[in-house]
Design a protein around this motif. Structure first.
Motif, PDB file in Angstrom:
ATOM      1  N   ILE A 152      -8.020   6.251  -0.404  1.00 45.56           N
ATOM      2  CA  ILE A 152      -7.745   5.284  -1.459  1.00 45.56           C
ATOM      3  C   ILE A 152      -8.970   5.218  -2.360  1.00 45.56           C
ATOM      4  O   ILE A 152     -10.071   4.904  -1.904  1.00 45.56           O
ATOM      5  CB  ILE A 152      -7.438   3.907  -0.861  1.00 45.56           C
ATOM      6  N   GLU A 154     -10.931   3.762  -5.813  1.00 44.51           N
ATOM      7  CA  GLU A 154     -10.990   2.604  -6.695  1.00 44.51           C
ATOM      8  C   GLU A 154     -10.354   2.925  -8.043  1.00 44.51           C
ATOM      9  O   GLU A 154     -10.552   3.994  -8.612  1.00 44.51           O
ATOM     10  CB  GLU A 154     -12.446   2.173  -6.885  1.00 44.51           C
ATOM     11  N   SER A 156      -7.131   3.220  -8.568  1.00 41.54           N
ATOM     12  CA  SER A 156      -5.793   3.792  -8.411  1.00 41.54           C
ATOM     13  C   SER A 156      -4.785   2.701  -8.054  1.00 41.54           C
ATOM     14  O   SER A 156      -5.141   1.567  -7.730  1.00 41.54           O
ATOM     15  CB  SER A 156      -5.801   4.882  -7.339  1.00 41.54           C
ATOM     16  N   SER A 157      -3.505   3.047  -8.127  1.00 44.07           N
ATOM     17  CA  SER A 157      -2.445   2.124  -7.755  1.00 44.07           C
ATOM     18  C   SER A 157      -2.071   2.362  -6.290  1.00 44.07           C
ATOM     19  O   SER A 157      -1.829   3.498  -5.880  1.00 44.07           O
ATOM     20  CB  SER A 157      -1.214   2.335  -8.648  1.00 44.07           C
ATOM     21  N   VAL A 158      -2.031   1.289  -5.510  1.00 42.92           N
ATOM     22  CA  VAL A 158      -1.732   1.379  -4.080  1.00 42.92           C
ATOM     23  C   VAL A 158      -0.679   0.332  -3.735  1.00 42.92           C
ATOM     24  O   VAL A 158      -0.754  -0.817  -4.184  1.00 42.92           O
ATOM     25  CB  VAL A 158      -2.996   1.144  -3.223  1.00 42.92           C
ATOM     26  N   GLN A 196      -4.643  -1.714  -9.828  1.00 43.67           N
ATOM     27  CA  GLN A 196      -5.936  -1.029  -9.934  1.00 43.67           C
ATOM     28  C   GLN A 196      -6.806  -1.562  -8.807  1.00 43.67           C
ATOM     29  O   GLN A 196      -7.539  -2.542  -8.980  1.00 43.67           O
ATOM     30  CB  GLN A 196      -6.592  -1.279 -11.292  1.00 43.67           C
ATOM     31  N   TYR A 227     -15.299   4.789  -3.801  1.00 46.63           N
ATOM     32  CA  TYR A 227     -15.738   4.695  -5.188  1.00 46.63           C
ATOM     33  C   TYR A 227     -17.009   5.511  -5.369  1.00 46.63           C
ATOM     34  O   TYR A 227     -17.769   5.752  -4.435  1.00 46.63           O
ATOM     35  CB  TYR A 227     -15.973   3.238  -5.608  1.00 46.63           C
ATOM     36  N   TYR A 301     -16.951  11.508  -5.739  1.00 42.63           N
ATOM     37  CA  TYR A 301     -16.164  10.702  -6.667  1.00 42.63           C
ATOM     38  C   TYR A 301     -16.868  10.442  -7.994  1.00 42.63           C
ATOM     39  O   TYR A 301     -16.442   9.596  -8.767  1.00 42.63           O
ATOM     40  CB  TYR A 301     -15.787   9.366  -6.013  1.00 42.63           C
TER      41      TYR A 301
END
Length: 315
Positions: A152, A154, A156-158, A196, A227, A301
């Motif tokens: 996951i 930072e 992004s859509s979860v 987000q 992140y 990242y």
């Protein structure tokens, strides 16, 4: 006769009357005609609240008893009372058979008291018609999923989804979560969407589903939000005045998850310096080493440069 499938059920219309060749069968659902066919079989996705009966065409006044058997649940949080309900035409004082996990546990009245737990299921039947038993009732069997799967990141859509295998409808879904070691908090609904997601959302999450038989808890998800480097900065040691021929250490600090795996050092208006660690040591410093220094922190990242610090060597 009623045979049970995994999702669909098949009803068979049986008669002891003498019929002509190839009779036509009429099927009724909740008293309304739904099918007319020469086959004595009728398959459908059945609801617990629906009742079914059949008749032979031109003899509709002699239709079968309705097939409908279900369990009603009442009671408090410590104990539950199950009631076997049927719309079939029964003899006086019928005997009800109660099953726990598929095994007969008692033959008695239409009422049965239980203390449900997460693994037990119950259904009932009328003695002499055991093949027409009710659907099973049980506490929710709750699971949780994360979409998309994998790491996951930072921003992004979860989506967290709580789902339950429960024959009785789920009355409520509750999410419990604890962020970064804080106290547990709650939110309701089968889904929770992070449009987000942020690093502050890192923590433990689980859900609970509740129906008339009780509440079940899912496994706990440890959500770890990744992140890139941020808050990158450089510090100088020793602080204060820097004297020629002394040693000076520059340290690059950065917040990242996973941690920064590469550091690059730069002198302003000059080339990059040798070394990839978070510290840069200058021994026997002299006036030529005076200038502005900064670092670059890099992970899978992303990367981020620090602001520069001034090193002023006093002769």
């Amino acid at each position: 006769m009623w045979t049970r499938g995994e999702y669909w059920k098949t009803l068979t219309c049986i008669t002891t009357c003498t019929l002509t060749d190839n009779p036509t069968y009429i099927w009724y659902k909740n008293g309304h005609k739904v099918k007319e066919d020469t086959s004595s079989l009728y398959s459908d996705s059945f609801s617990d609240a629906d009742s079914y009966s059949c008749a032979v065409k031109n003899h509709e006044d002699h239709h079968s008893p309705a097939v409908c058997l279900q369990v009603k649940v009442t009671g408090g949080h410590q104990d539950k009372t199950l009631t076997c309900i049927t719309t079939c035409t029964l003899t006086d004082n019928p005997t009800y058979i109660w099953y726990k996990n598929g095994q007969v546990v008692t033959e008695k009245t239409s009422l049965y008291s239980v203390y449900p737990n997460a693994v037990d299921s119950y259904f009932c039947a009328v003695k002499g018609h055991e093949d027409l038993h009710s659907p099973a009732v049980y506490k929710p069997k709750t699971s949780v999923s994360v979409s998309p799967s994998g790491e996951i990141v930072e921003g992004s859509s979860v989506t967290l989804t709580c789902s339950s295998d429960a024959n009785l409808p789920v009355q409520s879904y509750t999410w419990w979560y604890k962020k970064n070691g804080g106290d547990y908090q709650s939110m309701t609904g089968p889904q929770h969407v992070f449009s987000q997601i942020q690093s502050s959302d890192t923590g433990e999450y689980y859900c609970q589903a509740q129906n008339e038989m009780g509440t079940d808890r899912s496994r706990t998800i440890n959500m770890d939000v990744k992140y890139g480097p941020r808050n990158t900065s450089v510090s100088v040691s020793p602080s204060g005045e820097i004297v020629e021929d002394s040693s000076v250490t520059l340290t690059c600090s950065s917040d990242a998850n996973p941690p920064v795996d590469k550091y690059t050092w730069y002198k302003k208006n000059g080339a990059s310096l040798t070394g990839s660690e978070n510290t840069f040591l200058i021994t026997n410093i002299n006036s030529e080493d005076s200038g502005e220094y900064y670092c670059e922190a890099e992970s899978i990242y992303g990367s981020l440069n620090s602001s520069s610090v001034s090193v002023d060597v006093q002769c």
